[in-house]
Scaffold this motif. Structure first.
Motif, PDB file in Angstrom:
ATOM      1  N   MET A 146       0.854  -1.236  -0.027  1.00 11.30           N
ATOM      2  CA  MET A 146       0.158   0.162   0.097  1.00 11.30           C
ATOM      3  C   MET A 146       0.861   1.171   0.068  1.00 11.30           C
ATOM      4  N   THR A 147       0.338   2.127  -0.626  1.00  7.72           N
ATOM      5  CA  THR A 147       1.282   3.488  -0.762  1.00  7.72           C
ATOM      6  C   THR A 147       0.291   4.590  -0.068  1.00  7.72           C
ATOM      7  N   LEU A 148       0.840   5.483   0.750  1.00  4.50           N
ATOM      8  CA  LEU A 148       0.029   6.482   1.518  1.00  4.50           C
ATOM      9  C   LEU A 148       0.611   7.825   1.324  1.00  4.50           C
ATOM     10  N   GLY A 149      -0.099   8.842   1.112  1.00  2.00           N
ATOM     11  CA  GLY A 149       0.432  10.108   1.266  1.00  2.00           C
ATOM     12  C   GLY A 149      -0.495  11.280   0.804  1.00  2.00           C
TER      13      GLY A 149
ATOM     14  N   GLN B  98      -4.203  11.925   3.393  1.00  2.00           N
ATOM     15  CA  GLN B  98      -4.745  10.705   3.885  1.00  2.00           C
ATOM     16  C   GLN B  98      -5.073   9.942   2.777  1.00  2.00           C
ATOM     17  N   SER B  99      -4.376   9.766   1.526  1.00  2.00           N
ATOM     18  CA  SER B  99      -4.903   8.909   0.468  1.00  2.00           C
ATOM     19  C   SER B  99      -3.940   7.801   0.552  1.00  2.00           C
ATOM     20  N   VAL B 100      -4.805   6.611   0.384  1.00  2.00           N
ATOM     21  CA  VAL B 100      -4.172   5.462   0.074  1.00  2.00           C
ATOM     22  C   VAL B 100      -4.237   4.550  -1.236  1.00  2.00           C
ATOM     23  N   ALA B 101      -3.366   3.743  -1.578  1.00  2.00           N
ATOM     24  CA  ALA B 101      -3.606   2.881  -2.953  1.00  2.00           C
ATOM     25  C   ALA B 101      -2.992   1.589  -2.753  1.00  2.00           C
ATOM     26  N   THR B 102      -3.526   0.599  -3.375  1.00  2.00           N
ATOM     27  CA  THR B 102      -2.823  -0.589  -3.277  1.00  2.00           C
ATOM     28  C   THR B 102      -2.442  -1.172  -4.462  1.00  2.00           C
ATOM     29  N   GLY B 103      -1.539  -2.124  -4.282  1.00  2.00           N
ATOM     30  CA  GLY B 103      -0.789  -2.895  -5.552  1.00  2.00           C
ATOM     31  C   GLY B 103       0.204  -3.965  -5.100  1.00  2.00           C
TER      32      GLY B 103
END
Length: 470
Positions: free
Chosen positions: A208-211, A218-223
């Protein structure tokens, strides 16, 4: 060594003005975020301002853009025992509860440790927004890790953590590694992020990336981890044109991911399925300057080690071989009757260095390090930077047509960094408007033990010039 399909010749800057720079051709980018208006903020007071920020180092015409994504960070173990110590590695696995998904569990654990960073310049006594990015909480009392390109050139900083905005000060930075540390003033009781082990990653594992992409906190994304050991050198001229530090920046063994990294993500966290920090989001490869499925993070083991040195008041040091290098190719080999068609040519050996102690000599051609092929000076620079001072490496060396293996104990670059800083200061004093801006003297080494800015702005000394001097 990874090509990234780029031949960078960028023009970008650290933080874009208050509009997105659009290029009609793919570019090499280091991205920052742009801020709109800035209001005074009392340290520790909660900020409710909405923010709309874009980021991006815009590059010039090239095959594609390698951009620095500036982003918020996450480090979330509440297990740190001391306020001035980062959270230790933990073996406790994260288990989703009450039907929540893995992404929900990881986000809930890590978001309290993600930082939104705002960088300002002093414009006649008033703060002028330069850009935004992200960071990660390292200690309960407010030490934060981020990218150097997020804070480079700033005179004032504000950080937002769990809705509270603090004034911050720059503790220190390592421009050559693109790592910096901020300290949130009057902060206490923060949640440090749990530190994972970036040496133990598997291609295909969940991340997960956060930033704060585009200022969206406070955004997140997964991969997944798409690849490991992706390395890149940003030469001094590229850095200077991009509005960065103007120094050679070395990115060894980066983690490649398809999790979204966008302008504004730089300095933010990449975490694993246990919510442990494994990387600091830093670069993207893109034709547009935005997410294209190929992003890169500095491994946490490397970045956190440098940050801990900065927090301790030390100058970050890096492994140093102690040689000046030039790249050998088949054309040069034919022109100068060299015994190898590729490798790193040893132009000189520094006195007192590990290279000298091991018996490396001028004219040696290094073709491998620890069994990994070395095709040129850049390959060797990246390989050495991926090691630690005091490590022993095995070099495969072609000497007069005969291959042999030589073990070298790597030194550190503390002395050469000091010499380079003094040379830069003297140069600025004598030629204040014509300094080289790279932090290196003309003859005093480059801070890494490879000779004058590696020669050719980080691409190695030129063999034509080298042999022409003899």
């Amino acid at each position: 060594m990874t090509n990234f399909n780029t031949n960078p010749s960028p023009r970008g800057n650290h933080a874009r003005p208050a509009e997105l720079i659009a290029d009609s051709v793919p570019t090499f980018d280091i991205d920052s975020s742009v801020a709109a208006s800035v209001a005074e903020t009392v340290p520790g007071a909660q900020s409710k301002r909405s923010r709309t920020f874009l980021t991006g180092f815009a590059g010039a015409a090239m095959a594609c853009m390698l951009a620095l994504g500036i982003n918020g960070a996450v480090i979330n173990p509440a297990t740190a025992e001391a306020a001035n110590e980062p959270a230790p590695m933990s073996q406790v696995a994260l288990t989703p509860q009450n039907g929540e998904t893995l992404a929900e569990a990881v986000a809930a654990k890590c978001l309290p440790s993600v930082v939104f960073v705002e960088t300002y310049a002093d414009a006649g006594g008033q703060l002028q927004a330069m850009g935004t990015g992200s960071g990660v909480v390292m200690t309960q009392d407010g030490y934060l890790i981020t990218n150097n390109h997020v804070v480079d050139g700033g005179q004032a900083f504000k950080v937002t953590i769990e809705g509270n905005t603090y004034d911050a000060e720059l503790v220190g930075a390592d421009p050559s590694s693109d790592v910096a540390v901020l300290k949130a003033k009057d902060a206490n009781g923060l949640t440090p992020m749990e530190i994972g082990n970036s040496d133990d990653l598997t291609v295909g594992q969940w991340v997960m990336t956060l930033g704060a992409p585009f200022g969206l906190e406070q955004s997140v994304a997964t991969g997944i981890v798409s690849a490991t050991s992706r390395s890149q050198i940003m030469d001094a001229s590229t850095s200077a044109q991009a509005g960065g530090s103007g120094e050679v920046t070395i990115y060894p063994n980066m983690i490649q991911t398809d999790a979204a990294i966008n302008p504004g993500n730089s300095g933010g966290a990449m975490v694993d399925s246990d919510g442990k920090l494994i990387g600091i989001n830093t670069l993207i490869t893109s034709y547009s300057g935005n997410y294209s499925g190929v992003g890169f993070a500095i491994p946490a083991n490397y970045a956190v080690n440098l940050a801990q040195q900065i927090i301790a008041g030390e100058t970050p040091t890096h492994a140093q071989l102690g040689v000046s290098l030039s790249t050998v190719n088949d054309q040069m080999a034919g022109s100068y009757n060299l015994p190898a068609e590729s490798g790193a040519y040893v132009a000189s050996v520094a006195q007192g260095s590990g290279a000298e102690a091991a018996g490396l000599a001028e004219g040696d051609i290094i073709t491998a390090l620890n069994g990994e092929k070395v095709e040129g000076a850049s390959d060797l620079m990246l390989a050495v930077r991926g090691e630690k001072p005091g490590d022993t490496v095995t070099l495969t060396v072609n000497r007069n047509g005969q291959e042999q293996e030589i073990q070298v104990t790597l030194g550190d670059d503390a002395a050469s960094q000091k010499a380079a800083a003094e040379a830069k200061k003297q140069l600025e004093q004598s030629m204040p408007e014509q300094g080289d801006g790279y932090g290196y003297g003309q003859d005093g080494g480059n801070g890494y033990g490879y000779g004058d800015p590696y020669g050719q702005d980080g691409r190695g000394l030129n063999l034509d010039d080298l042999f022409g001097q003899r």
